[in-house]
Design a protein around this motif. Structure first.
Motif, PDB file in Angstrom:
ATOM      1  N   GLN A  30       0.920  -1.333   0.009  1.00  0.00           N
ATOM      2  CA  GLN A  30       0.117  -0.026   0.040  1.00  0.00           C
ATOM      3  C   GLN A  30       1.019   1.168  -0.052  1.00  0.00           C
ATOM      4  N   ILE A  31       2.017   1.266   0.851  1.00  0.00           N
ATOM      5  CA  ILE A  31       3.049   2.208   0.793  1.00  0.00           C
ATOM      6  C   ILE A  31       3.343   2.500  -0.624  1.00  0.00           C
ATOM      7  N   GLY A  32       3.882   1.499  -1.167  1.00  0.00           N
ATOM      8  CA  GLY A  32       4.423   1.505  -2.662  1.00  0.00           C
ATOM      9  C   GLY A  32       3.390   1.955  -3.610  1.00  0.00           C
ATOM     10  N   GLN A  33       2.228   1.465  -3.543  1.00  0.00           N
ATOM     11  CA  GLN A  33       1.233   2.062  -4.298  1.00  0.00           C
ATOM     12  C   GLN A  33       0.769   3.658  -4.393  1.00  0.00           C
ATOM     13  N   ALA A  34       0.972   4.022  -2.913  1.00  0.00           N
ATOM     14  CA  ALA A  34       0.698   5.621  -2.728  1.00  0.00           C
ATOM     15  C   ALA A  34       1.938   6.284  -3.282  1.00  0.00           C
ATOM     16  N   LEU A  35       3.106   5.749  -3.390  1.00  0.00           N
ATOM     17  CA  LEU A  35       4.073   6.593  -3.883  1.00  0.00           C
ATOM     18  C   LEU A  35       4.106   6.610  -5.269  1.00  0.00           C
ATOM     19  N   ARG A  36       3.552   5.393  -5.936  1.00  0.00           N
ATOM     20  CA  ARG A  36       3.674   5.436  -7.303  1.00  0.00           C
ATOM     21  C   ARG A  36       2.430   6.023  -7.970  1.00  0.00           C
ATOM     22  N   SER A  37       1.502   6.302  -7.335  1.00  0.00           N
ATOM     23  CA  SER A  37       0.531   7.156  -7.735  1.00  0.00           C
ATOM     24  C   SER A  37       0.913   8.745  -7.611  1.00  0.00           C
ATOM     25  N   ARG A  38       1.623   8.949  -6.605  1.00  0.00           N
ATOM     26  CA  ARG A  38       1.855  10.375  -6.418  1.00  0.00           C
ATOM     27  C   ARG A  38       2.893  10.572  -7.523  1.00  0.00           C
ATOM     28  N   ARG A  39       3.771   9.764  -7.875  1.00  0.00           N
ATOM     29  CA  ARG A  39       4.839  10.159  -8.691  1.00  0.00           C
ATOM     30  C   ARG A  39       4.145  10.163 -10.129  1.00  0.00           C
ATOM     31  N   GLU A  40       3.168   9.312 -10.306  1.00  0.00           N
ATOM     32  CA  GLU A  40       2.355   9.442 -11.672  1.00  0.00           C
ATOM     33  C   GLU A  40       1.732  10.703 -11.850  1.00  0.00           C
ATOM     34  N   ARG A  75      17.336   2.639 -10.260  1.00  0.00           N
ATOM     35  CA  ARG A  75      15.753   2.517 -10.686  1.00  0.00           C
ATOM     36  C   ARG A  75      15.217   1.198 -10.259  1.00  0.00           C
ATOM     37  N   THR A  76      16.194   0.260 -10.428  1.00  0.00           N
ATOM     38  CA  THR A  76      15.316  -1.065 -10.096  1.00  0.00           C
ATOM     39  C   THR A  76      15.171  -1.287  -8.384  1.00  0.00           C
ATOM     40  N   TYR A  77      15.866  -0.403  -7.835  1.00  0.00           N
ATOM     41  CA  TYR A  77      15.748  -0.465  -6.289  1.00  0.00           C
ATOM     42  C   TYR A  77      14.694   0.449  -5.835  1.00  0.00           C
ATOM     43  N   TYR A  78      14.316   1.589  -6.627  1.00  0.00           N
ATOM     44  CA  TYR A  78      13.321   2.395  -6.360  1.00  0.00           C
ATOM     45  C   TYR A  78      12.129   1.647  -6.823  1.00  0.00           C
ATOM     46  N   SER A  79      12.063   1.168  -7.964  1.00  0.00           N
ATOM     47  CA  SER A  79      11.210   0.274  -8.393  1.00  0.00           C
ATOM     48  C   SER A  79      10.612  -0.825  -7.396  1.00  0.00           C
ATOM     49  N   SER A  80      11.607  -1.330  -6.846  1.00  0.00           N
ATOM     50  CA  SER A  80      11.088  -2.545  -5.786  1.00  0.00           C
ATOM     51  C   SER A  80      10.348  -1.906  -4.515  1.00  0.00           C
ATOM     52  N   ILE A  81      10.891  -0.702  -4.314  1.00  0.00           N
ATOM     53  CA  ILE A  81      10.047   0.011  -3.000  1.00  0.00           C
ATOM     54  C   ILE A  81       8.483   0.401  -3.745  1.00  0.00           C
ATOM     55  N   GLU A  82       8.246   0.706  -4.896  1.00  0.00           N
ATOM     56  CA  GLU A  82       6.887   0.969  -5.162  1.00  0.00           C
ATOM     57  C   GLU A  82       6.205  -0.336  -5.338  1.00  0.00           C
ATOM     58  N   ARG A  83       6.868  -1.342  -5.500  1.00  0.00           N
ATOM     59  CA  ARG A  83       6.233  -2.697  -5.573  1.00  0.00           C
ATOM     60  C   ARG A  83       5.964  -3.324  -4.162  1.00  0.00           C
ATOM     61  N   GLY A  84       6.476  -2.614  -3.250  1.00  0.00           N
ATOM     62  CA  GLY A  84       6.404  -3.097  -1.660  1.00  0.00           C
ATOM     63  C   GLY A  84       7.142  -4.145  -1.289  1.00  0.00           C
ATOM     64  N   LEU A  85       8.184  -4.152  -2.090  1.00  0.00           N
ATOM     65  CA  LEU A  85       9.281  -5.314  -1.777  1.00  0.00           C
ATOM     66  C   LEU A  85      10.474  -4.905  -0.846  1.00  0.00           C
ATOM     67  N   LYS A  86      10.496  -3.701  -0.450  1.00  0.00           N
ATOM     68  CA  LYS A  86      11.483  -3.134   0.431  1.00  0.00           C
ATOM     69  C   LYS A  86      10.702  -2.518   1.498  1.00  0.00           C
ATOM     70  N   ASP A  87      11.325  -3.036   2.843  1.00  0.00           N
ATOM     71  CA  ASP A  87      11.058  -2.305   4.062  1.00  0.00           C
ATOM     72  C   ASP A  87      12.021  -1.229   4.384  1.00  0.00           C
ATOM     73  N   VAL A  88      11.528  -0.072   3.827  1.00  0.00           N
ATOM     74  CA  VAL A  88      12.806   0.770   3.925  1.00  0.00           C
ATOM     75  C   VAL A  88      12.837   1.526   5.285  1.00  0.00           C
ATOM     76  N   ARG A  89      13.751   2.440   5.688  1.00  0.00           N
ATOM     77  CA  ARG A  89      13.869   3.019   6.837  1.00  0.00           C
ATOM     78  C   ARG A  89      13.015   4.340   6.839  1.00  0.00           C
ATOM     79  N   ILE A  90      12.627   4.724   8.019  1.00  0.00           N
ATOM     80  CA  ILE A  90      11.919   5.957   8.178  1.00  0.00           C
ATOM     81  C   ILE A  90      12.552   7.105   7.161  1.00  0.00           C
ATOM     82  N   LYS A  91      13.746   7.465   7.679  1.00  0.00           N
ATOM     83  CA  LYS A  91      14.424   8.630   6.850  1.00  0.00           C
ATOM     84  C   LYS A  91      14.363   8.502   5.263  1.00  0.00           C
ATOM     85  N   THR A  92      14.164   7.212   4.811  1.00  0.00           N
ATOM     86  CA  THR A  92      14.157   6.754   3.436  1.00  0.00           C
ATOM     87  C   THR A  92      12.873   7.110   2.843  1.00  0.00           C
ATOM     88  N   LEU A  93      11.996   6.860   3.563  1.00  0.00           N
ATOM     89  CA  LEU A  93      10.616   7.156   2.940  1.00  0.00           C
ATOM     90  C   LEU A  93      10.519   8.602   3.253  1.00  0.00           C
TER      91      LEU A  93
END
Lengths: 73, 73
Positions: free
Chosen positions: A8-18, A35-53
């Motif tokens: 859901q976080i990834g989806q929200a980021l994706r729709s904002r970017r779009e 790009r592949t790392y950023y893409s994996s965040i949008e796909r909800g595959l990375k549990d990033v840290r607060i500062k990164t989000l």
């Protein structure tokens, strides 16, 4: 459940970017990420840290509470 | 600026925990964390991952958007 929260976080980021008409490539570049790392965040595959989000939200000019709020809906 | 954001997150967690009349010890126990680790999160010294923050919010019965919103004020 937590898996889906990251999605859901990834989806929200994706729709904002779009909304901004920005490509993943451009977003990744602004963030100094691959790009592949950023893409994996949008796909909800990375549990990033607060500062990164937070940094992603800043680059996408959106409040983190908005992104988190959408994910919690 | 990002340092202070973690401090704000920690403050928001602390005040929610205190609102519940819960000690750091109790919160840490519910989370399966060491008390000193949990304490360092409240002091803004740990840049935890999204799922960890989400889990803390769940144990403190507060929405993550509320915690993030307070930190962004």
């Amino acid at each position: 459940m937590q898996e889906s929260f990251l999605h859901q976080i990834g989806q929200a980021l994706r729709s904002r970017r779009e909304e901004l008409g920005m490509t993943q490539e451009e977003a990744a570049q602004r963030l100094g990420m691959h790009r592949t790392y950023y893409s994996s965040i949008e796909r909800g595959l990375k549990d990033v840290r607060i500062k990164t989000l937070r940094r992603i939200c800043e680059k996408l000019d959106v409040r983190m509470r908005t992104v988190v709020g959408k994910a919690e809906q």
